[in-house]
Design a protein around this motif. Structure first.
Motif, PDB file in Angstrom:
ATOM      1  N   LEU A 120     -12.455  -5.728  41.139  1.00  0.00           N
ATOM      2  CA  LEU A 120     -11.283  -6.609  41.113  1.00  0.00           C
ATOM      3  C   LEU A 120     -10.280  -6.148  40.055  1.00  0.00           C
ATOM      4  CD1 LEU A 120     -12.728 -10.204  41.629  1.00  0.00           C
ATOM      5  CD2 LEU A 120     -10.993  -9.059  43.033  1.00  0.00           C
ATOM      6  N   ALA A 121     -10.787  -5.709  38.907  1.00  0.00           N
ATOM      7  CA  ALA A 121      -9.895  -5.223  37.843  1.00  0.00           C
ATOM      8  C   ALA A 121      -9.135  -3.977  38.309  1.00  0.00           C
ATOM      9  CB  ALA A 121     -10.687  -4.930  36.573  1.00  0.00           C
ATOM     10  N   ARG A 122      -9.805  -3.105  39.069  1.00  0.00           N
ATOM     11  CA  ARG A 122      -9.109  -1.922  39.597  1.00  0.00           C
ATOM     12  C   ARG A 122      -8.057  -2.336  40.630  1.00  0.00           C
ATOM     13  NH1 ARG A 122     -14.359   0.302  39.326  1.00  0.00           N
ATOM     14  NH2 ARG A 122     -14.716   0.028  41.554  1.00  0.00           N
ATOM     15  N   GLU A 123      -8.364  -3.326  41.423  1.00  0.00           N
ATOM     16  CA  GLU A 123      -7.463  -3.789  42.484  1.00  0.00           C
ATOM     17  C   GLU A 123      -6.254  -4.545  41.919  1.00  0.00           C
ATOM     18  OE1 GLU A 123      -6.469  -4.157  46.551  1.00  0.00           O
ATOM     19  OE2 GLU A 123      -8.256  -3.157  45.788  1.00  0.00           O
ATOM     20  N   LEU A 124      -6.507  -5.462  40.973  1.00  0.00           N
ATOM     21  CA  LEU A 124      -5.453  -6.343  40.450  1.00  0.00           C
ATOM     22  C   LEU A 124      -4.912  -5.924  39.091  1.00  0.00           C
ATOM     23  CD1 LEU A 124      -7.181  -9.779  41.201  1.00  0.00           C
ATOM     24  CD2 LEU A 124      -5.252  -8.781  42.456  1.00  0.00           C
ATOM     25  N   GLY A 125      -5.699  -5.166  38.346  1.00  0.00           N
ATOM     26  CA  GLY A 125      -5.385  -4.905  36.945  1.00  0.00           C
ATOM     27  C   GLY A 125      -5.856  -6.087  36.111  1.00  0.00           C
ATOM     28  N   VAL A 126      -6.177  -5.833  34.862  1.00  0.00           N
ATOM     29  CA  VAL A 126      -6.669  -6.913  33.996  1.00  0.00           C
ATOM     30  C   VAL A 126      -5.580  -7.965  33.801  1.00  0.00           C
ATOM     31  CG1 VAL A 126      -7.550  -7.475  31.694  1.00  0.00           C
ATOM     32  CG2 VAL A 126      -8.400  -5.446  32.892  1.00  0.00           C
ATOM     33  N   ASP A 127      -4.336  -7.527  33.614  1.00  0.00           N
ATOM     34  CA  ASP A 127      -3.238  -8.492  33.472  1.00  0.00           C
ATOM     35  C   ASP A 127      -3.094  -9.340  34.736  1.00  0.00           C
ATOM     36  OD1 ASP A 127      -2.698  -7.653  30.903  1.00  0.00           O
ATOM     37  OD2 ASP A 127      -0.990  -6.385  31.480  1.00  0.00           O
ATOM     38  N   MET A 129      -5.529 -10.096  36.793  1.00  0.00           N
ATOM     39  CA  MET A 129      -6.649 -11.036  36.811  1.00  0.00           C
ATOM     40  C   MET A 129      -6.352 -12.234  35.906  1.00  0.00           C
ATOM     41  SD  MET A 129      -9.995  -8.552  36.969  1.00  0.00           S
ATOM     42  CE  MET A 129     -11.180  -9.896  37.108  1.00  0.00           C
ATOM     43  N   HIS A 130      -5.785 -11.954  34.727  1.00  0.00           N
ATOM     44  CA  HIS A 130      -5.404 -13.047  33.815  1.00  0.00           C
ATOM     45  C   HIS A 130      -4.364 -13.955  34.473  1.00  0.00           C
ATOM     46  CE1 HIS A 130      -7.533 -12.259  30.075  1.00  0.00           C
ATOM     47  NE2 HIS A 130      -7.252 -10.970  30.187  1.00  0.00           N
ATOM     48  N   ALA A 131      -3.389 -13.366  35.137  1.00  0.00           N
ATOM     49  CA  ALA A 131      -2.339 -14.146  35.789  1.00  0.00           C
ATOM     50  C   ALA A 131      -2.914 -15.024  36.905  1.00  0.00           C
ATOM     51  CB  ALA A 131      -1.250 -13.221  36.341  1.00  0.00           C
ATOM     52  N   CYS A 132      -3.844 -14.458  37.691  1.00  0.00           N
ATOM     53  CA  CYS A 132      -4.491 -15.242  38.748  1.00  0.00           C
ATOM     54  C   CYS A 132      -5.259 -16.417  38.149  1.00  0.00           C
ATOM     55  CB  CYS A 132      -5.460 -14.367  39.554  1.00  0.00           C
ATOM     56  SG  CYS A 132      -4.667 -13.182  40.653  1.00  0.00           S
ATOM     57  N   LEU A 133      -6.018 -16.139  37.115  1.00  0.00           N
ATOM     58  CA  LEU A 133      -6.799 -17.194  36.473  1.00  0.00           C
ATOM     59  C   LEU A 133      -5.894 -18.294  35.931  1.00  0.00           C
ATOM     60  CD1 LEU A 133      -9.424 -18.422  35.412  1.00  0.00           C
ATOM     61  CD2 LEU A 133      -9.242 -16.886  33.435  1.00  0.00           C
ATOM     62  N   GLU A 134      -4.817 -17.912  35.264  1.00  0.00           N
ATOM     63  CA  GLU A 134      -3.891 -18.907  34.708  1.00  0.00           C
ATOM     64  C   GLU A 134      -3.262 -19.743  35.816  1.00  0.00           C
ATOM     65  OE1 GLU A 134      -1.886 -21.374  32.318  1.00  0.00           O
ATOM     66  OE2 GLU A 134      -3.538 -20.047  31.775  1.00  0.00           O
ATOM     67  N   SER A 135      -2.872 -19.109  36.920  1.00  0.00           N
ATOM     68  CA  SER A 135      -2.289 -19.856  38.043  1.00  0.00           C
ATOM     69  C   SER A 135      -3.298 -20.825  38.642  1.00  0.00           C
ATOM     70  CB  SER A 135      -1.794 -18.897  39.128  1.00  0.00           C
ATOM     71  OG  SER A 135      -0.703 -18.143  38.656  1.00  0.00           O
ATOM     72  N   LEU A 136      -4.533 -20.375  38.810  1.00  0.00           N
ATOM     73  CA  LEU A 136      -5.569 -21.258  39.363  1.00  0.00           C
ATOM     74  C   LEU A 136      -5.872 -22.417  38.421  1.00  0.00           C
ATOM     75  CD1 LEU A 136      -7.933 -18.559  40.880  1.00  0.00           C
ATOM     76  CD2 LEU A 136      -6.575 -20.246  42.150  1.00  0.00           C
ATOM     77  N   ARG A 137      -5.892 -22.158  37.126  1.00  0.00           N
ATOM     78  CA  ARG A 137      -6.117 -23.242  36.159  1.00  0.00           C
ATOM     79  C   ARG A 137      -4.979 -24.256  36.206  1.00  0.00           C
ATOM     80  NH1 ARG A 137      -8.500 -19.708  31.077  1.00  0.00           N
ATOM     81  NH2 ARG A 137     -10.688 -19.850  31.713  1.00  0.00           N
TER      82      ARG A 137
END
Length: 165
Positions: A120-127, A129-137
């Motif tokens: 997932l990190a390769r697909e989305l990048g770590v940033d 992944m953080h953005a997805c998590l923040e949006s879901l939260r």
């Protein structure tokens, strides 16, 4: 933006979340199966890895029903993957905690979990992944605020019967 557009956004968001949930469940089943677990068993065991919790506490943490957690917890105890301990705060609401066998099962999942995270990190990048998590939260928090004040449906047995055609 008009009401139709906002309604369509909500519908598209809900469908996307449902599809994402389905993909997570599918992947969770795939990762848990070699460890002798199901996704639900992994979810409940994972909730008590740090500290024992009663079924209601697990349900709150995991967004599950207390009854559903109780059924899974009883199965985990029956299979020796978890055990109940006395709860000093409540005589009847026992605390669930993993056994050594339960912790070993979870440990078997970790390599696959790490691989999924890396992919997932390769697909989305770590940033990303953080953005997805923040949006879901943010979405989850907004839904919690809204549902807390939303009128509850009738909870009688009649309310649970399906209408006849």
């Amino acid at each position: 933006m008009d009401e139709l557009e906002v309604g369509a956004l909500l519908s598209d968001t809900a469908v996307t979340v449902f599809r994402l949930h389905g993909r997570f469940l599918e992947m969770s089943e795939t990762l848990a199966r070699p460890a002798g677990l199901t996704a639900a068993w992994w979810q409940v065991l994972g909730a008590v890895l740090r500290e024992p919790l009663p079924a209601a506490g697990i349900a709150r943490a995991m967004g599950m029903t207390r009854q559903g957690v109780q059924r899974v917890a009883d199965l985990l105890v029956e299979r020796g993957l978890a055990e109940y301990r006395p709860n000093p705060a409540h005589k009847r609401a026992k605390l669930l905690t993993p056994t050594a066998e339960g912790r070993e099962a979870i440990a078997k999942i970790n390599p696959g979990h790490r691989e999924l995270a890396a992919r997932l990190a390769r697909e989305l990048g770590v940033d990303g992944m953080h953005a997805c998590l923040e949006s879901l939260r943010r979405l989850n928090t907004a839904m919690e605020h809204i549902t807390a004040s939303w009128p509850r449906p009738e909870t009688t047995a009649a309310a649970h019967r399906r209408p006849t055609p």
